[in-house]
Design a protein around this motif. Structure first.
Motif, PDB file in Angstrom:
ATOM      1  N   LEU A 103      -4.367   6.661  -5.448  1.00  0.00           N
ATOM      2  CA  LEU A 103      -3.175   5.938  -5.906  1.00  0.00           C
ATOM      3  C   LEU A 103      -2.898   6.226  -7.376  1.00  0.00           C
ATOM      4  CD1 LEU A 103      -3.801   2.492  -4.161  1.00  0.00           C
ATOM      5  CD2 LEU A 103      -2.302   4.355  -3.395  1.00  0.00           C
ATOM      6  N   ALA A 104      -3.953   6.243  -8.185  1.00  0.00           N
ATOM      7  CA  ALA A 104      -3.782   6.530  -9.611  1.00  0.00           C
ATOM      8  C   ALA A 104      -3.307   7.967  -9.821  1.00  0.00           C
ATOM      9  CB  ALA A 104      -5.095   6.288 -10.346  1.00  0.00           C
ATOM     10  N   LEU A 105      -3.837   8.886  -9.048  1.00  0.00           N
ATOM     11  CA  LEU A 105      -3.414  10.283  -9.162  1.00  0.00           C
ATOM     12  C   LEU A 105      -1.941  10.431  -8.805  1.00  0.00           C
ATOM     13  CD1 LEU A 105      -4.062  13.277  -9.554  1.00  0.00           C
ATOM     14  CD2 LEU A 105      -4.784  13.346  -7.158  1.00  0.00           C
ATOM     15  N   TRP A 106      -1.505   9.764  -7.755  1.00  0.00           N
ATOM     16  CA  TRP A 106      -0.097   9.825  -7.347  1.00  0.00           C
ATOM     17  C   TRP A 106       0.803   9.226  -8.435  1.00  0.00           C
ATOM     18  CZ3 TRP A 106       3.188   5.624  -6.430  1.00  0.00           C
ATOM     19  CH2 TRP A 106       4.438   5.962  -5.894  1.00  0.00           C
ATOM     20  N   ALA A 107       0.384   8.109  -9.026  1.00  0.00           N
ATOM     21  CA  ALA A 107       1.205   7.443 -10.032  1.00  0.00           C
ATOM     22  C   ALA A 107       1.345   8.284 -11.299  1.00  0.00           C
ATOM     23  CB  ALA A 107       0.605   6.082 -10.377  1.00  0.00           C
ATOM     24  N   ALA A 108       0.295   9.026 -11.645  1.00  0.00           N
ATOM     25  CA  ALA A 108       0.311   9.783 -12.902  1.00  0.00           C
ATOM     26  C   ALA A 108       0.875  11.185 -12.751  1.00  0.00           C
ATOM     27  CB  ALA A 108      -1.105   9.871 -13.455  1.00  0.00           C
ATOM     28  N   ALA A 132      -9.512   5.177 -12.321  1.00  0.00           N
ATOM     29  CA  ALA A 132      -8.108   5.582 -12.354  1.00  0.00           C
ATOM     30  C   ALA A 132      -7.895   6.748 -13.319  1.00  0.00           C
ATOM     31  CB  ALA A 132      -7.239   4.389 -12.746  1.00  0.00           C
ATOM     32  N   ILE A 133      -8.502   6.666 -14.507  1.00  0.00           N
ATOM     33  CA  ILE A 133      -8.359   7.750 -15.483  1.00  0.00           C
ATOM     34  C   ILE A 133      -9.063   9.005 -14.992  1.00  0.00           C
ATOM     35  CG2 ILE A 133      -8.911   8.452 -17.846  1.00  0.00           C
ATOM     36  CD1 ILE A 133      -8.750   5.460 -18.601  1.00  0.00           C
ATOM     37  N   ASN A 134     -10.236   8.832 -14.425  1.00  0.00           N
ATOM     38  CA  ASN A 134     -11.013   9.973 -13.940  1.00  0.00           C
ATOM     39  C   ASN A 134     -10.288  10.751 -12.851  1.00  0.00           C
ATOM     40  OD1 ASN A 134     -13.338  11.229 -14.706  1.00  0.00           O
ATOM     41  ND2 ASN A 134     -14.684   9.609 -13.983  1.00  0.00           N
TER      42      ASN A 134
END
Length: 398
Positions: A252-257, A302-304
């Motif tokens: 999810l974090a990868l998609w958002a960023a 999320a950052i990773n």
């Protein structure tokens, strides 16, 4: 997001997921070797695994990535069968050495295939999705290990062997045929004509130093989170739920960023991201609260998810095309160097802050903060929009 990847990249992701489903067995090497041989077995495996990564890079000088990847997986499967059947100290150590010598042959080939299959920000997305997919497959593998472990460690090794052999078969069936280099020639053939001996350039040395510090930070967080939570009074089921939540959060974090970072330089993304990781790790080291520890760990996850594939993207973009496999092998050794360094660093820092878990987080924070320093003199490319540079559609062997 997965469907937007080139066909070859999607096929490779499935190959790696299939292989990862059995990769839990190597976590039990010490158990299989026994207490008297455990230290020697783990050290032997670590050294031979580093050798195998370099062997994979040299094989790419003459053979196609598809062939090297499939052969590496197949040989690993056969070596694991030998390990499952081994009895006695000599046989076990020889089998472990064979597994190590085969274990990472496929890795430079996998990275090279992904580098050829995409470009621009799509290249980073491809590498990042590979990392997220492997993390998720690793979580599933843990559940499979829990089911098979009552049958004995040798059954785990045998299951790992089967997944390796199955992944090799899928790779041969679905990955595209391609020669080792341009015009059907391997990368090494071009280098031999030049008559020069390859040496890692200064850019690669600095990138490898930076990625080693990054690997130390990541491994310290991952390896010591359960212990730290238990030290801080969390219930026994909390670490597992936290790790499961992190596995869900990462894609999810990868998609958002994904769209926010197009056009940003790799150096800026890695520098800012690792500084944030360092601050969060130091917060985890200083707080006694399990709730704040969990929140900070999820933030690091999320950052990773944004940074993990960035290192491979840097290598793919910065390396000369014919030298990419050796750049991948050299930089990829950073994780093999970091793994044995984490426990003593955690113990040393733990003597300062009082507990081993907090010490691991302190070591992680300091390691992350070293990354921007190591990258300071490295000029890295930006991430341009995707170009349509793809491998041919996969064909089944006739």
């Amino acid at each position: 997001m997965f469907r937007s990847l080139p066909v070859a990249a999607r096929a490779l992701v499935w190959v790696r997921i299939l292989n990862q489903l059995g990769a839990y067995a190597l976590s039990f090497l010490a158990v299989l070797a026994g207490p008297e041989l455990a230290a020697a077995a783990l050290a032997l495996f670590g050294v031979t695994a580093l050798v195998s990564r370099w062997a994979g890079a040299f094989l790419l000088d003459r053979y196609s990535p598809r062939g090297v990847l499939a052969a590496g997986l197949a040989v690993t499967g056969l070596a694991l069968i030998a390990l499952a059947l081994a009895h006695g100290p000599a046989q076990v150590l020889i089998a472990i050495a064979l597994v190590g010598l085969a274990f990472e042959i496929y890795e430079p080939a996998a990275q090279e295939l992904l580098a050829r299959a995409s470009s621009g920000e799509q290249r980073h997305t491809t590498y990042a999705l590979m990392g997220v997919a492997l993390s998720t497959a690793g979580a599933v593998a843990g559940l499979l290990a829990a089911v098979l472990l009552p049958l004995g460690v040798r059954w785990l090794v045998a299951a790992d062997a089967l997944t390796c052999l199955a992944a090799a078969a899928v790779a041969m069936a679905f990955l595209p045929r391609e020669a080792g280099g341009r015009n059907g020639r391997g990368h090494g053939a071009q280098r031999e004509q030049e008559g020069s001996r390859w040496r890692p350039p200064s850019t690669l040395l600095r990138l490898t130093a930076a990625s080693t510090a990054f690997a130390v930070g990541c491994l310290a967080l991952m390896m010591y989170l359960p212990l730290a939570l238990l030290e801080r009074g969390a219930a026994a089921w909390i670490p597992g739920v936290t790790l499961a939540g992190a596995a869900v959060l990462a894609p999810l974090a990868l998609w958002a960023a994904q769209r926010l970072l197009v056009g940003r330089s790799h150096g800026m993304i890695l520098g800012v991201g690792t500084m944030l990781l360092g601050v969060l790790a130091l917060v985890m080291a200083l707080t006694p609260s399990p709730q704040l520890t969990i929140a900070a760990y999820l933030a690091t996850t999320a950052i990773n998810s944004v940074l993990l594939g960035r290192w491979q993207s840097v290598i793919a973009d910065a390396a000369p095309e014919r030298e990419r496999p050796r750049w991948f092998a050299f930089q990829g050794s950073s994780w093999g160097l970091a793994q044995p360094a984490v426990p003593p660093l955690a113990a040393l820092a733990g003597a300062v802050v009082g507990t081993v878990g907090a010490g691991a987080f302190l070591a992680a924070g300091l390691a992350f903060l070293l990354v921007p320093v190591a990258l300071r003199r490295v000029t890295l490319p930006s991430t341009p929009p995707e170009q349509d540079v793809r491998l041919p559609e996969p064909t089944r062997p006739q």
